[in-house]
Scaffold this active site. Sequence first.
Site, PDB file in Angstrom:
ATOM      1  N   GLU A 127      -3.472  -1.701   3.044  1.00  0.00           N
ATOM      2  CA  GLU A 127      -2.871  -0.406   2.096  1.00  0.00           C
ATOM      3  C   GLU A 127      -3.287   1.183   2.018  1.00  0.00           C
ATOM      4  OE1 GLU A 127      -4.364  -2.628   0.977  1.00  0.00           O
ATOM      5  OE2 GLU A 127      -3.586  -4.006  -0.677  1.00  0.00           O
TER       6      GLU A 127
ATOM      7  N   GLY B 247      -1.341  -7.153  -1.808  1.00  0.00           N
ATOM      8  CA  GLY B 247      -1.518  -8.026  -2.608  1.00  0.00           C
ATOM      9  C   GLY B 247      -1.803  -9.621  -2.404  1.00  0.00           C
TER      10      GLY B 247
ATOM     11  N   ALA C 231       1.893  -6.217  -2.457  1.00  0.00           N
ATOM     12  CA  ALA C 231       2.406  -5.556  -3.041  1.00  0.00           C
ATOM     13  C   ALA C 231       4.076  -4.484  -2.786  1.00  0.00           C
ATOM     14  CB  ALA C 231       2.410  -4.639  -4.275  1.00  0.00           C
TER      15      ALA C 231
ATOM     16  N   GLU D  53      -4.980 -10.580  -1.847  1.00  0.00           N
ATOM     17  CA  GLU D  53      -5.851 -10.258  -3.250  1.00  0.00           C
ATOM     18  C   GLU D  53      -5.486 -11.768  -3.869  1.00  0.00           C
ATOM     19  OE1 GLU D  53      -3.913  -6.264  -3.628  1.00  0.00           O
ATOM     20  OE2 GLU D  53      -6.782  -5.731  -4.308  1.00  0.00           O
TER      21      GLU D  53
HETATM   22  N1  COA Z   1       7.282  -4.779  -0.063  1.00  0.00           N
HETATM   23  C1  COA Z   1       8.476  -4.404   0.051  1.00  0.00           C
HETATM   24  N2  COA Z   1       9.245  -5.081   0.931  1.00  0.00           N
HETATM   25  C2  COA Z   1       8.829  -5.705   2.097  1.00  0.00           C
HETATM   26  C3  COA Z   1       7.056  -5.875   2.352  1.00  0.00           C
HETATM   27  C4  COA Z   1       6.666  -4.905   0.727  1.00  0.00           C
HETATM   28  N3  COA Z   1       5.015  -4.751   1.215  1.00  0.00           N
HETATM   29  N4  COA Z   1       7.006  -6.235   3.764  1.00  0.00           N
HETATM   30  C5  COA Z   1       7.952  -6.777   3.896  1.00  0.00           C
HETATM   31  N5  COA Z   1       8.794  -6.654   3.163  1.00  0.00           N
HETATM   32  C6  COA Z   1      10.262  -6.553   4.138  1.00  0.00           C
HETATM   33  C7  COA Z   1      10.988  -5.122   4.508  1.00  0.00           C
HETATM   34  O1  COA Z   1      11.333  -4.180   4.250  1.00  0.00           O
HETATM   35  C8  COA Z   1      11.545  -6.317   4.917  1.00  0.00           C
HETATM   36  O2  COA Z   1      13.362  -5.953   4.218  1.00  0.00           O
HETATM   37  P1  COA Z   1      14.870  -5.782   5.252  1.00  0.00           P
HETATM   38  O3  COA Z   1      15.442  -6.502   5.649  1.00  0.00           O
HETATM   39  O4  COA Z   1      15.225  -5.465   3.744  1.00  0.00           O
HETATM   40  O5  COA Z   1      14.602  -4.344   5.670  1.00  0.00           O
HETATM   41  C9  COA Z   1      11.884  -7.808   4.945  1.00  0.00           C
HETATM   42  O6  COA Z   1      10.735  -7.831   4.110  1.00  0.00           O
HETATM   43  C10 COA Z   1      11.787  -8.161   6.183  1.00  0.00           C
HETATM   44  O7  COA Z   1      10.370  -7.943   6.448  1.00  0.00           O
HETATM   45  P2  COA Z   1       9.882  -6.581   8.624  1.00  0.00           P
HETATM   46  O8  COA Z   1       9.555  -5.380   8.419  1.00  0.00           O
HETATM   47  O9  COA Z   1      11.686  -6.760   8.973  1.00  0.00           O
HETATM   48  O10 COA Z   1       9.443  -8.247   9.185  1.00  0.00           O
HETATM   49  P3  COA Z   1       9.042  -8.131  10.080  1.00  0.00           P
HETATM   50  O11 COA Z   1       8.426  -9.516  10.644  1.00  0.00           O
HETATM   51  O12 COA Z   1       9.361  -6.921  11.437  1.00  0.00           O
HETATM   52  O13 COA Z   1       6.904  -7.356   9.792  1.00  0.00           O
HETATM   53  C11 COA Z   1       5.392  -7.047   8.363  1.00  0.00           C
HETATM   54  C12 COA Z   1       6.243  -8.267   8.776  1.00  0.00           C
HETATM   55  C13 COA Z   1       4.402  -8.352   7.508  1.00  0.00           C
HETATM   56  C14 COA Z   1       4.375  -6.648   9.408  1.00  0.00           C
HETATM   57  C15 COA Z   1       6.286  -5.846   7.893  1.00  0.00           C
HETATM   58  O14 COA Z   1       6.570  -6.533   7.028  1.00  0.00           O
HETATM   59  C16 COA Z   1       5.287  -4.760   7.090  1.00  0.00           C
HETATM   60  O15 COA Z   1       3.903  -4.683   7.424  1.00  0.00           O
HETATM   61  N6  COA Z   1       5.317  -4.796   5.640  1.00  0.00           N
HETATM   62  C17 COA Z   1       4.211  -4.209   4.995  1.00  0.00           C
HETATM   63  C18 COA Z   1       3.261  -5.080   4.827  1.00  0.00           C
HETATM   64  C19 COA Z   1       1.843  -3.993   3.908  1.00  0.00           C
HETATM   65  O16 COA Z   1       1.660  -2.711   3.971  1.00  0.00           O
HETATM   66  N7  COA Z   1       1.735  -4.475   2.891  1.00  0.00           N
HETATM   67  C20 COA Z   1       0.662  -3.941   1.713  1.00  0.00           C
HETATM   68  C21 COA Z   1       1.208  -3.723   0.809  1.00  0.00           C
HETATM   69  S1  COA Z   1       0.283  -2.608  -0.526  1.00  0.00           S
END
Ligand code: COA
Length: 258
Positions: free
Chosen positions: A132, A109, A64, A112
């Site tokens: 989460e 999400g 999400a 999910e």
């Molecule tokens: N919500 C909003 N934005 C998200 C996102 C999320 N769940 N997951 C990734 N993004 C965005 C990042 O903020 C980044 O945006 P920016 O370029 O404007 O800064 C872009 O997507 C790329 O993500 P980035 O983190 O740079 O990629 P990465 O390859 O280094 O890491 C992940 C990938 C998946 C490990 C990391 O993005 C992450 O931990 N995301 C969140 C996962 C999470 O907690 N999900 C559960 C949410 S309830």
Amino acid sequence: MSFIKHSRSEYIETITISRPDKLNALSPELLQELTDVFRSLLEQPERPRCAILTGEGKAFVAGADIAAMANLLPAEARRFAELGHRLGSMFEEAPFPIIAAVNGFALGGGCELALACDFIFAADSAKFGQPEVKLGVIPGFGGTQRLARRVGVAKARELVFTGEVIAAAEALRLGLVNAVFPGAELMAQSEATAKKICAMGPLAVAAAKRVLLRGEDQSLPAANELEATAFSALFSSEDQREGMKAFIEKRSATFKGS
Ligand code: COA
């Protein structure tokens, strides 16, 4: 702005979540668009017989949208969760199977959403998790319940309490995903399975999906009763007559879904 691409090839609908710059994170707008697109599929006279849900770029869905959630008040958070729950229920209630073709990150999400599909095929680079708790919340789109039903409650507890992200191979071992393929083969393999499903009696597939879903939360006798009702109802369909006649005549059946 559109976040959803979808296309039909014969009876297969491929739906692609397309917000690659944010790893397909589920904003309220994206979730609403996905819901609207899916509802329009259900309302079409020529409904698909199978759908494939995938993501564009290196993620299936990385969760999400955290930026969109950061300042939500409890009542707004509840509405957001309900949007996700409604979509999950639509997937489960759809009268055709949905294959999640998980091409990369399926976190929060995203995991999910994949769990609300009928089953999951994954690329070998895919990663799954419910992280989460790292954000101070819990899964809100059905993850606590569907993950426990899929992998068992003890493993679900471990994954949800630690927020651990697991690789595709581990997800396969746990039964979270049905099969893992090299990334370049994921869509072709998903399409091949969808094609097999599309060649079956569509009313029968829909009935099987319904009974499997409804039976899950019932006692065995009550679930078997549902099965007997659905089984017998199919004997008033043209598809049942065609399917059995084709077997006797040693030819392939042509099902009309009636
Ligand atoms: N919500 C909003 N934005 C998200 C996102 C999320 N769940 N997951 C990734 N993004 C965005 C990042 O903020 C980044 O945006 P920016 O370029 O404007 O800064 C872009 O997507 C790329 O993500 P980035 O983190 O740079 O990629 P990465 O390859 O280094 O890491 C992940 C990938 C998946 C490990 C990391 O993005 C992450 O931990 N995301 C969140 C996962 C999470 O907690 N999900 C559960 C949410 S309830």
